[in-house]
Design an enzyme around this catalytic site. Structure first.
Site, PDB file in Angstrom:
ATOM      1  CG  ASP A  41     -56.827 -26.964  64.022  1.00  0.00           C
ATOM      2  OD1 ASP A  41     -57.127 -25.849  64.488  1.00  0.00           O
ATOM      3  OD2 ASP A  41     -55.651 -27.382  63.936  1.00  0.00           O
ATOM      4  CE1 TYR A  69     -55.626 -32.830  70.204  1.00  0.00           C
ATOM      5  CE2 TYR A  69     -53.878 -32.785  71.849  1.00  0.00           C
ATOM      6  CZ  TYR A  69     -54.923 -32.161  71.191  1.00  0.00           C
ATOM      7  OH  TYR A  69     -55.262 -30.886  71.528  1.00  0.00           O
ATOM      8  CG  ASP A  83     -53.419 -29.165  58.708  1.00  0.00           C
ATOM      9  OD1 ASP A  83     -53.487 -28.765  57.536  1.00  0.00           O
ATOM     10  OD2 ASP A  83     -54.009 -28.579  59.642  1.00  0.00           O
ATOM     11  NE  ARG A 182     -51.912 -26.872  63.324  1.00  0.00           N
ATOM     12  CZ  ARG A 182     -52.669 -25.943  62.768  1.00  0.00           C
ATOM     13  NH1 ARG A 182     -52.893 -25.980  61.475  1.00  0.00           N
ATOM     14  NH2 ARG A 182     -53.217 -25.000  63.497  1.00  0.00           N
TER      15      ARG A 182
END
Length: 292
Positions: A41, A69, A83, A182
């Site tokens: 993203d 992550y 988000d 998310r």
């Protein structure tokens, strides 16, 4: 310039799409034959695997099934996109955050580990009847996505930091492809009754490729670093070194009397990467040949 076939592991900056990165790499490499694996993203930073020249054919076969992550989850606020890029649509009731203790927060994050059925964010890139979910949302449609099986192998909660109207939680996640961090933020916030969204996301590894071999676009502008296709294949697949006779057969795409444990990278005696083969009974057949 003539660029070597291989992977360019990019440390993507925030605010760029994966397509933006591909465009920049095309200009740096001086070739149109560039593609990427594992979209990031725009808000996210970190590892984006880009293939150049013949390695673009490798991208679809790469075993990028695990990703890592680092992220920050903000509890107490819900957004339209799960988000920080979305609008705030709800805030925790007065006093709700005060009633949360750190042990309770950590306990709910622990429920997000293992085999899960996760509902992707409505603004994900998943296609519905040929159109991306996020495109439908932007056009005012209501999108309901079905839950999908994902696996979170590990989730470590580092810090839980309270503020006036929210609680920030820093985490590290090791998960399967298709997992939305998310969505973890959203689901934890819902379970705690205060809402939640993601404020920061950094991908630290995709498959065997981590930040240790990644370069920013600025660094690549100074020195264009390519992980050669042979090294990239050895890192991602079981490697089989052949003799000259076998290598000759592979160059023309013949089956081999060879027992493989799964999709494997085959190499000539001099180390040249030849092909990807997979088992078929007691033999092996070509999936993709990269020479010839």
């Amino acid at each position: 310039m003539s660029v070597e076939s291989g992977l360019v592991v990019v440390d993507k900056a925030g605010g760029m799409t994966s397509h933006d990165v591909v465009g920049r790499v095309r200009r740096l490499a001086g070739t149109r034959k560039v593609g990427h694996a594992g979209t990031l993203d725009p808000m996210a930073t970190g590892v984006l695997v880009v293939g150049v020249e013949r390695a673009t054919r490798l991208l679809g076969h790469l075993m990028l099934t695990q990703k890592r992550y680092d992220a920050t989850v903000r509890l107490g606020q819900t957004t339209s996109t799960d988000d920080a890029e979305g609008e705030t649509v709800a805030r925790a009731a007065a006093g709700a955050l005060d009633r949360l203790d750190e042990a309770a927060v950590r306990a709910v994050f622990a429920t997000q580990v293992g085999d899960l059925l996760q509902v992707p964010s409505a603004v994900s890139a998943i296609k519905i009847d040929g159109k991306r979910a996020y495109q439908r949302v932007r056009q005012g449609e209501t999108v309901d996505l079905a839950a999908r099986p994902v696996t979170v192998h590990e989730l470590v909660v580092h810090d839980v930091t309270p503020a006036a109207d929210h609680l920030d939680v820093t985490i590290s996640v090791r998960c399967s492809s298709g997992t939305y961090v998310r969505a973890i933020a959203r689901d934890v916030g819902q379970a705690l009754g205060v809402g939640g969204h993601l404020t920061a996301l950094r991908r630290t590894a995709v498959g065997p490729y981590g930040l240790d071999v990644a370069h920013t676009l600025e660094e690549l502008g100074e020195e264009f670093v390519v992980l050669p296709i042979a090294a990239a294949a050895r890192a991602a697949f079981p490697a089989i070194d052949l003799d000259e006779r076998q290598a000759g057969a592979v160059r023309v795409g013949k089956r081999l009397d060879l027992e493989l444990s799964g999709l494997s990278a085959l190499f000539a005696p001099d180390g040249e990467f030849l092909a990807l083969y997979q088992p078929t009974g007691a033999a092996a057949r070509p999936v993709a040949v990269f020479v010839g």
